[in-house]
Write a protein that holds these residues in place. Structure first.
Motif, PDB file in Angstrom:
ATOM      1  N   LEU A 168       0.826  -1.205   0.000  1.00 49.14           N
ATOM      2  CA  LEU A 168       0.000   0.000   0.000  1.00 49.14           C
ATOM      3  C   LEU A 168       0.858   1.253   0.000  1.00 49.14           C
ATOM      4  O   LEU A 168       0.562   2.222  -0.698  1.00 49.14           O
ATOM      5  N   GLU A 169       1.930   1.228   0.781  1.00 53.63           N
ATOM      6  CA  GLU A 169       2.833   2.374   0.847  1.00 53.63           C
ATOM      7  C   GLU A 169       3.491   2.621  -0.507  1.00 53.63           C
ATOM      8  O   GLU A 169       3.584   3.762  -0.967  1.00 53.63           O
ATOM      9  N   ALA A 170       3.932   1.550  -1.153  1.00 52.74           N
ATOM     10  CA  ALA A 170       4.668   1.685  -2.415  1.00 52.74           C
ATOM     11  C   ALA A 170       3.790   2.242  -3.533  1.00 52.74           C
ATOM     12  O   ALA A 170       4.275   2.988  -4.390  1.00 52.74           O
ATOM     13  N   CYS A 171       2.499   1.901  -3.520  1.00 50.98           N
ATOM     14  CA  CYS A 171       1.615   2.369  -4.598  1.00 50.98           C
ATOM     15  C   CYS A 171       0.736   3.525  -4.131  1.00 50.98           C
ATOM     16  O   CYS A 171      -0.226   3.886  -4.831  1.00 50.98           O
ATOM     17  N   HIS A 172       1.049   4.100  -2.964  1.00 50.07           N
ATOM     18  CA  HIS A 172       0.312   5.258  -2.442  1.00 50.07           C
ATOM     19  C   HIS A 172      -1.189   4.980  -2.329  1.00 50.07           C
ATOM     20  O   HIS A 172      -2.022   5.865  -2.545  1.00 50.07           O
ATOM     21  N   GLY A 173      -1.524   3.750  -1.977  1.00 47.88           N
ATOM     22  CA  GLY A 173      -2.917   3.404  -1.756  1.00 47.88           C
ATOM     23  C   GLY A 173      -3.731   3.158  -3.003  1.00 47.88           C
ATOM     24  O   GLY A 173      -4.927   2.853  -2.906  1.00 47.88           O
ATOM     25  N   VAL A 174      -3.124   3.276  -4.175  1.00 46.14           N
ATOM     26  CA  VAL A 174      -3.875   3.108  -5.424  1.00 46.14           C
ATOM     27  C   VAL A 174      -3.784   1.643  -5.854  1.00 46.14           C
ATOM     28  O   VAL A 174      -2.991   1.261  -6.727  1.00 46.14           O
ATOM     29  N   VAL A 175      -4.596   0.807  -5.193  1.00 45.31           N
ATOM     30  CA  VAL A 175      -4.637  -0.621  -5.493  1.00 45.31           C
ATOM     31  C   VAL A 175      -5.983  -1.156  -5.008  1.00 45.31           C
ATOM     32  O   VAL A 175      -6.436  -0.797  -3.921  1.00 45.31           O
ATOM     33  N   PRO A 176      -6.652  -1.994  -5.788  1.00 45.47           N
ATOM     34  CA  PRO A 176      -7.919  -2.573  -5.328  1.00 45.47           C
ATOM     35  C   PRO A 176      -7.702  -3.487  -4.129  1.00 45.47           C
ATOM     36  O   PRO A 176      -6.699  -4.212  -4.055  1.00 45.47           O
ATOM     37  N   VAL A 177      -8.646  -3.459  -3.185  1.00 46.22           N
ATOM     38  CA  VAL A 177      -8.533  -4.327  -2.011  1.00 46.22           C
ATOM     39  C   VAL A 177      -8.506  -5.791  -2.438  1.00 46.22           C
ATOM     40  O   VAL A 177      -7.808  -6.618  -1.834  1.00 46.22           O
ATOM     41  N   GLY A 178      -9.252  -6.123  -3.492  1.00 40.99           N
ATOM     42  CA  GLY A 178      -9.238  -7.497  -3.981  1.00 40.99           C
ATOM     43  C   GLY A 178      -7.850  -7.964  -4.389  1.00 40.99           C
ATOM     44  O   GLY A 178      -7.484  -9.127  -4.180  1.00 40.99           O
ATOM     45  N   LYS A 204      -8.744  -0.965   3.380  1.00 37.03           N
ATOM     46  CA  LYS A 204      -9.379   0.052   2.555  1.00 37.03           C
ATOM     47  C   LYS A 204      -9.174   1.439   3.140  1.00 37.03           C
ATOM     48  O   LYS A 204      -8.899   2.409   2.408  1.00 37.03           O
ATOM     49  N   GLN A 205      -9.273   1.570   4.470  1.00 32.64           N
ATOM     50  CA  GLN A 205      -9.052   2.868   5.112  1.00 32.64           C
ATOM     51  C   GLN A 205      -7.591   3.298   5.022  1.00 32.64           C
ATOM     52  O   GLN A 205      -7.286   4.474   4.813  1.00 32.64           O
ATOM     53  N   VAL A 206      -6.677   2.334   5.176  1.00 27.41           N
ATOM     54  CA  VAL A 206      -5.256   2.656   5.037  1.00 27.41           C
ATOM     55  C   VAL A 206      -4.958   3.141   3.621  1.00 27.41           C
ATOM     56  O   VAL A 206      -4.219   4.116   3.414  1.00 27.41           O
ATOM     57  N   ALA A 207      -5.530   2.460   2.631  1.00 30.15           N
ATOM     58  CA  ALA A 207      -5.338   2.879   1.234  1.00 30.15           C
ATOM     59  C   ALA A 207      -5.845   4.295   1.028  1.00 30.15           C
ATOM     60  O   ALA A 207      -5.196   5.115   0.353  1.00 30.15           O
TER      61      ALA A 207
END
Length: 280
Positions: A168-178, A204-207
């Motif tokens: 999540l950190e590496a993609c700045h939260g831009v990733v689907p939870v799935g 999801k909240q962290v993202a």
């Protein structure tokens, strides 16, 4: 105000972004702090600090000695004294877990006295820091304290949370939870349960918080801001989605935020001033 910080050495760097000293006269006394992807330890060696929760702004907390805060999902306001002398630790969102014996969910959106978490430790720690001859020595002492408290074996599920959190950190939260659950090899509910225990909030909240942190740190108030482009780059559906997130996390519309930053600019080269913003 001077900020002297450094990241710790391994293995602490898996859980801590930096340890820092904050001293001097604040550039802005009262700051509006949006949710950021971190938990904190504050050790106060100066006058009291006042904190307001945006959900109950009438009664500030008066914090004199030391306190933990977990991950915040809403903004709060901090008011510094006339002169500041704080020592702090920026933990990664999952970073508090191996240093405490309570679920991270008990620290979410809260500030908790250090002695409520680390029993009868605060006076000893503050006395040691109070005799430190320099910021370098102070940072070394805090790093040593963290090393003694780092659990020898990871708690159940923490390695999986850390693996997912790093992504999540590496993609700045831009990733689907799935995609996160597929990579972790667990169900959505199971991963959410582990995150609540070790982070205090769901993936999801962290993202959402990582995505907003990237957004607000990318805004340069000194020039024109292309909000549609920032919305696209930051993984928002559209500019309206970005505006709703901005209002939820800061209490300002993007336009109002820009006007505030141009009138009351951040202190140049001062890391804590990049996300938090001066109040009116």
């Amino acid at each position: 105000m001077e900020y002297v910080g450094r990241p710790p050495a391994s293995p602490l760097d898996r859980f801590v972004d930096d340890i820092y000293c904050l001293t001097g006269v604040p550039h802005h006394t009262r700051m509006n702090v949006p949710p950021m992807p971190s938990a904190h330890l504050f050790l106060n060696l100066g006058d009291p600090v006042h904190l307001w929760d945006s959900d109950s702004p009438a009664q500030p907390a008066v914090l004199r000695d030391g306190w933990f805060t977990g991950v915040w999902t809403r903004r709060f306001v901090v008011e510094y004294p006339a002169r500041v002398r704080l020592v702090g630790v920026h933990f990664k969102p999952w970073g508090l877990s191996p240093f405490i014996d309570v679920p991270a969910s008990e620290l979410r959106d809260r500030w908790v006295p250090v002695d409520d978490v680390w029993r009868r430790s605060l006076d000893r720690i503050r006395n040691r820091l109070g005799t430190a001859a320099s910021a370098t020595e102070t940072l070394r002492l805090v790093e040593g304290e963290l090393r003694t408290r780092l659990a020898e074996a990871p708690k159940r599920g923490l390695d999986l949370v850390r693996y997912t959190g790093v992504r999540l950190e590496a993609c700045h939260g831009v990733v689907p939870v799935g995609a996160l659950t597929d990579a972790a090899g667990v169900s959505t509910n199971h991963l959410a349960t582990l995150f609540k225990a070790h982070v205090g909030v769901t993936p999801k909240q962290v993202a959402r918080i990582y995505r907003f942190a990237r957004l607000i740190l990318s805004v340069d108030a000194r020039g024109p801001v292309d909000w549609p482009e920032l919305a696209h780059a930051g993984g928002y559906f559209d500019q309206a989605h970005l505006s709703r997130e901005f209002k939820d996390f800061t209490g300002h519309t993007p336009t109002d935020y820009l006007a505030l930053r141009r009138r009351l600019p951040a202190e140049q080269g001062f890391p804590p001033d990049r996300g938090p913003m001066p109040t009116e």
